[in-house]
Design an enzyme around this catalytic site. Structure first.
Site, PDB file in Angstrom:
ATOM      1  N   SER A  49      -8.759 -32.253  16.192  1.00 47.11           N
ATOM      2  CA  SER A  49      -8.788 -31.832  17.588  1.00 47.11           C
ATOM      3  C   SER A  49      -7.750 -30.732  17.701  1.00 47.11           C
ATOM      4  O   SER A  49      -6.572 -30.940  17.410  1.00 47.11           O
ATOM      5  CB  SER A  49      -8.437 -33.005  18.501  1.00 47.11           C
ATOM      6  OG  SER A  49      -8.479 -32.564  19.834  1.00 47.11           O
ATOM      7  N   LYS A 109     -12.012 -31.013  21.190  1.00 47.03           N
ATOM      8  CA  LYS A 109     -10.699 -30.616  21.708  1.00 47.03           C
ATOM      9  C   LYS A 109     -10.245 -31.632  22.747  1.00 47.03           C
ATOM     10  O   LYS A 109     -11.054 -32.116  23.548  1.00 47.03           O
ATOM     11  CB  LYS A 109     -10.819 -29.224  22.349  1.00 47.03           C
ATOM     12  CG  LYS A 109      -9.598 -28.745  23.129  1.00 47.03           C
ATOM     13  CD  LYS A 109      -8.415 -28.416  22.240  1.00 47.03           C
ATOM     14  CE  LYS A 109      -7.175 -28.031  23.059  1.00 47.03           C
ATOM     15  NZ  LYS A 109      -5.967 -27.923  22.214  1.00 47.03           N
ATOM     16  N   SER A 130       0.902 -22.478  21.490  1.00 48.30           N
ATOM     17  CA  SER A 130       1.151 -23.234  22.707  1.00 48.30           C
ATOM     18  C   SER A 130      -0.075 -23.021  23.584  1.00 48.30           C
ATOM     19  O   SER A 130      -0.042 -22.267  24.557  1.00 48.30           O
ATOM     20  CB  SER A 130       2.419 -22.750  23.415  1.00 48.30           C
ATOM     21  OG  SER A 130       2.610 -23.519  24.588  1.00 48.30           O
ATOM     22  N   MET A 131      -1.164 -23.663  23.187  1.00 49.73           N
ATOM     23  CA  MET A 131      -2.450 -23.446  23.853  1.00 49.73           C
ATOM     24  C   MET A 131      -2.434 -23.982  25.286  1.00 49.73           C
ATOM     25  O   MET A 131      -3.026 -23.382  26.186  1.00 49.73           O
ATOM     26  CB  MET A 131      -3.583 -24.113  23.067  1.00 49.73           C
ATOM     27  CG  MET A 131      -3.673 -23.686  21.597  1.00 49.73           C
ATOM     28  SD  MET A 131      -3.809 -21.909  21.392  1.00 49.73           S
ATOM     29  CE  MET A 131      -5.467 -21.654  21.988  1.00 49.73           C
ATOM     30  N   ASN A 177      -4.703 -38.753  22.759  1.00 51.55           N
ATOM     31  CA  ASN A 177      -3.631 -37.876  22.292  1.00 51.55           C
ATOM     32  C   ASN A 177      -2.334 -38.205  23.018  1.00 51.55           C
ATOM     33  O   ASN A 177      -2.199 -37.961  24.211  1.00 51.55           O
ATOM     34  CB  ASN A 177      -4.062 -36.419  22.560  1.00 51.55           C
ATOM     35  CG  ASN A 177      -3.103 -35.416  21.973  1.00 51.55           C
ATOM     36  OD1 ASN A 177      -2.067 -35.783  21.418  1.00 51.55           O
ATOM     37  ND2 ASN A 177      -3.437 -34.139  22.100  1.00 51.55           N
ATOM     38  N   CYS A 194       0.745 -34.112  22.814  1.00 47.05           N
ATOM     39  CA  CYS A 194       0.656 -32.668  23.059  1.00 47.05           C
ATOM     40  C   CYS A 194       2.038 -32.149  23.442  1.00 47.05           C
ATOM     41  O   CYS A 194       2.630 -32.615  24.411  1.00 47.05           O
ATOM     42  CB  CYS A 194      -0.342 -32.338  24.167  1.00 47.05           C
ATOM     43  SG  CYS A 194      -0.309 -30.549  24.516  1.00 47.05           S
ATOM     44  N   LYS A 211      -3.270 -40.284  18.615  1.00 49.36           N
ATOM     45  CA  LYS A 211      -2.740 -39.139  17.863  1.00 49.36           C
ATOM     46  C   LYS A 211      -1.243 -39.109  18.092  1.00 49.36           C
ATOM     47  O   LYS A 211      -0.767 -39.004  19.220  1.00 49.36           O
ATOM     48  CB  LYS A 211      -3.395 -37.846  18.377  1.00 49.36           C
ATOM     49  CG  LYS A 211      -2.860 -36.560  17.763  1.00 49.36           C
ATOM     50  CD  LYS A 211      -3.727 -36.069  16.636  1.00 49.36           C
ATOM     51  CE  LYS A 211      -3.412 -34.649  16.224  1.00 49.36           C
ATOM     52  NZ  LYS A 211      -4.451 -33.707  16.600  1.00 49.36           N
ATOM     53  N   GLY A 240      -1.214 -29.240   7.414  1.00 43.80           N
ATOM     54  CA  GLY A 240      -1.029 -28.344   6.276  1.00 43.80           C
ATOM     55  C   GLY A 240      -2.002 -28.519   5.139  1.00 43.80           C
ATOM     56  O   GLY A 240      -1.684 -28.195   3.989  1.00 43.80           O
TER      57      GLY A 240
HETATM   58  O1  RRO Z   1      -3.547 -27.554  23.522  1.00 46.45           O
HETATM   59  C1  RRO Z   1      -2.430 -27.585  22.987  1.00 46.45           C
HETATM   60  O2  RRO Z   1      -1.510 -26.797  23.300  1.00 46.45           O
HETATM   61  C2  RRO Z   1      -2.105 -28.566  21.948  1.00 46.45           C
HETATM   62  C3  RRO Z   1      -2.414 -29.907  22.007  1.00 46.45           C
HETATM   63 BR1  RRO Z   1      -3.446 -30.639  23.344  1.00 46.45          BR
HETATM   64  C4  RRO Z   1      -1.923 -30.781  21.003  1.00 46.45           C
HETATM   65  O3  RRO Z   1      -2.135 -32.000  20.989  1.00 46.45           O
HETATM   66  N1  RRO Z   1      -1.152 -30.259  20.023  1.00 46.45           N
HETATM   67  C5  RRO Z   1      -0.858 -28.963  19.976  1.00 46.45           C
HETATM   68  O4  RRO Z   1      -0.146 -28.540  19.063  1.00 46.45           O
HETATM   69  N2  RRO Z   1      -1.354 -28.113  20.929  1.00 46.45           N
END
Ligand code: RRO
Length: 311
Positions: A23, A47, A72-73, A127, A130, A164, A250
């Site tokens: 994810s 996702k 940093s989505m 999750n 995050c 997670k 990794g």
């Molecule tokens: O979307 C994100 O910024 C993100 C999530 Br939800 C996550 O569980 N882990 C991550 O590194 N980025």
């Protein structure tokens, strides 16, 4: 040469192979999930979703690095109802569908998990880790919250459920989390999420390489493999055999996947390498893993799973 059987079972769900997407990258839209369905990935993992659609954080929010990535989505996703609607079409690929849920509160997680119970999703990954939502600390680093969340989620979820986890760096933390999981058993854990709140600076621009949160973001890829291996190994030793361990962090080659197998992972997920190389990465890593196992005379996962030797 003898064929190597990489099939694996988690909570009575059979996976044809050891390798699936994580994810994270390229699993947000139906088109992306369809591409995973058509690939050698042994499952389709969505996702992480929230109750409502999210744009995610400001861009640039992802950067490739020499040995991985930082991002940093900010949880960009279509909202959980869109994933519920997609499940019948995703199931047509005849591989397990794992939905990832990442509510902004426990109430949101409970509502979404309840809703996914009435779908044909094979498993639910909640999750707890995050790192990229401003003002929302990672549940996985707060053991009281972790215990309360797990207790309440377990009470309402009959489907195979996993969590997670964030990377842990002290054995007292790993032990504390394992003890909570033993009390409220999950069918699997997925470990590790990215290393949260790291900072990569570009000396030419004299600025961070990503914009959200002043440049602080989750580190992924080769940099984090030893952390992922250690977390898989530690949890494998602490948890009962009935809790399966999915390793992430990794994995770019068959050798990386083999190291996770030795550490005790029941399956592995691919994030940064999938982001950077697309769907062909699944078949390549699988072929490399099979070749490595063949060269060692191993024909199935159990020949090496958890069999890390001691010096
Ligand atoms: O979307 C994100 O910024 C993100 C999530 Br939800 C996550 O569980 N882990 C991550 O590194 N980025």
């Amino acid at each position: 040469m003898i064929e190597v059987d990489l099939s694996t079972t988690i909570a009575d769900v059979t996976f044809d192979g050891y390798i699936m997407n994580a994810s994270g990258p390229k699993c947000t839209t139906f088109q992306e999930l369809e591409a995973i369905g058509n690939s050698q990935s042994s499952a389709i993992v969505t996702k992480s979703c929230t109750k409502e659609f999210r744009e995610g954080n400001v861009e640039p929010r992802y950067a490739d690095l020499p040995h991985g990535s930082i991002q940093s989505m900010g949880l960009p996703n279509l909202g959980y109802q869109a994933y519920i609607d997609m499940i019948p079409d995703l199931k047509k690929f005849n591989k397990p569908v794992i939905v990832s849920v990442s509510g902004l509160s426990l109430a949101d997680n409970l509502e979404m998990v309840k809703a996914f119970q009435n779908t044909d999703a094979d498993m639910i990954e909640v999750n707890f880790s995050c790192p990229n939502i401003q003002g929302k600390p990672q549940v996985a680093y707060d053991f009281e919250q972790t215990e309360n969340a797990l207790k309440q989620l377990r009470a309402i979820c009959d489907k195979p459920m996993g969590i997670k986890l964030a990377p842990y760096f002290d054995m007292s933390h790993t032990t504390a989390v394992a003890n909570i999981i033993k009390q409220y058993p999950v069918e699997f854990i997925t470990t590790i999420n990215s290393l949260g709140n790291t900072l990569v600076i570009d000396p030419i621009t004299e600025a961070p390489v990503i914009k959200p949160k002043g440049g602080f973001g989750g580190l992924c890829g080769e940099y984090v493999k030893p952390v992922g291996l250690a977390n898989v190994r530690a949890f494998r030793e602490l948890l009962p055999e009935s809790t399966k361990v999915i390793g992430v962090g990794g994995i770019n080659t068959g050798t990386d996947a083999f190291e996770y197998l030795l550490a005790g992972a029941d399956a592995v997920q691919i994030a940064t390498t999938f982001e950077q190389q697309g769907t062909p990465a699944f078949a390549r890593i699988e072929t490399e893993l099979k070749q490595l196992m063949q060269s060692k005379g191993y024909t199935k996962l159990d020949d090496a799973k958890g069999k890390l030797k001691q010096l």
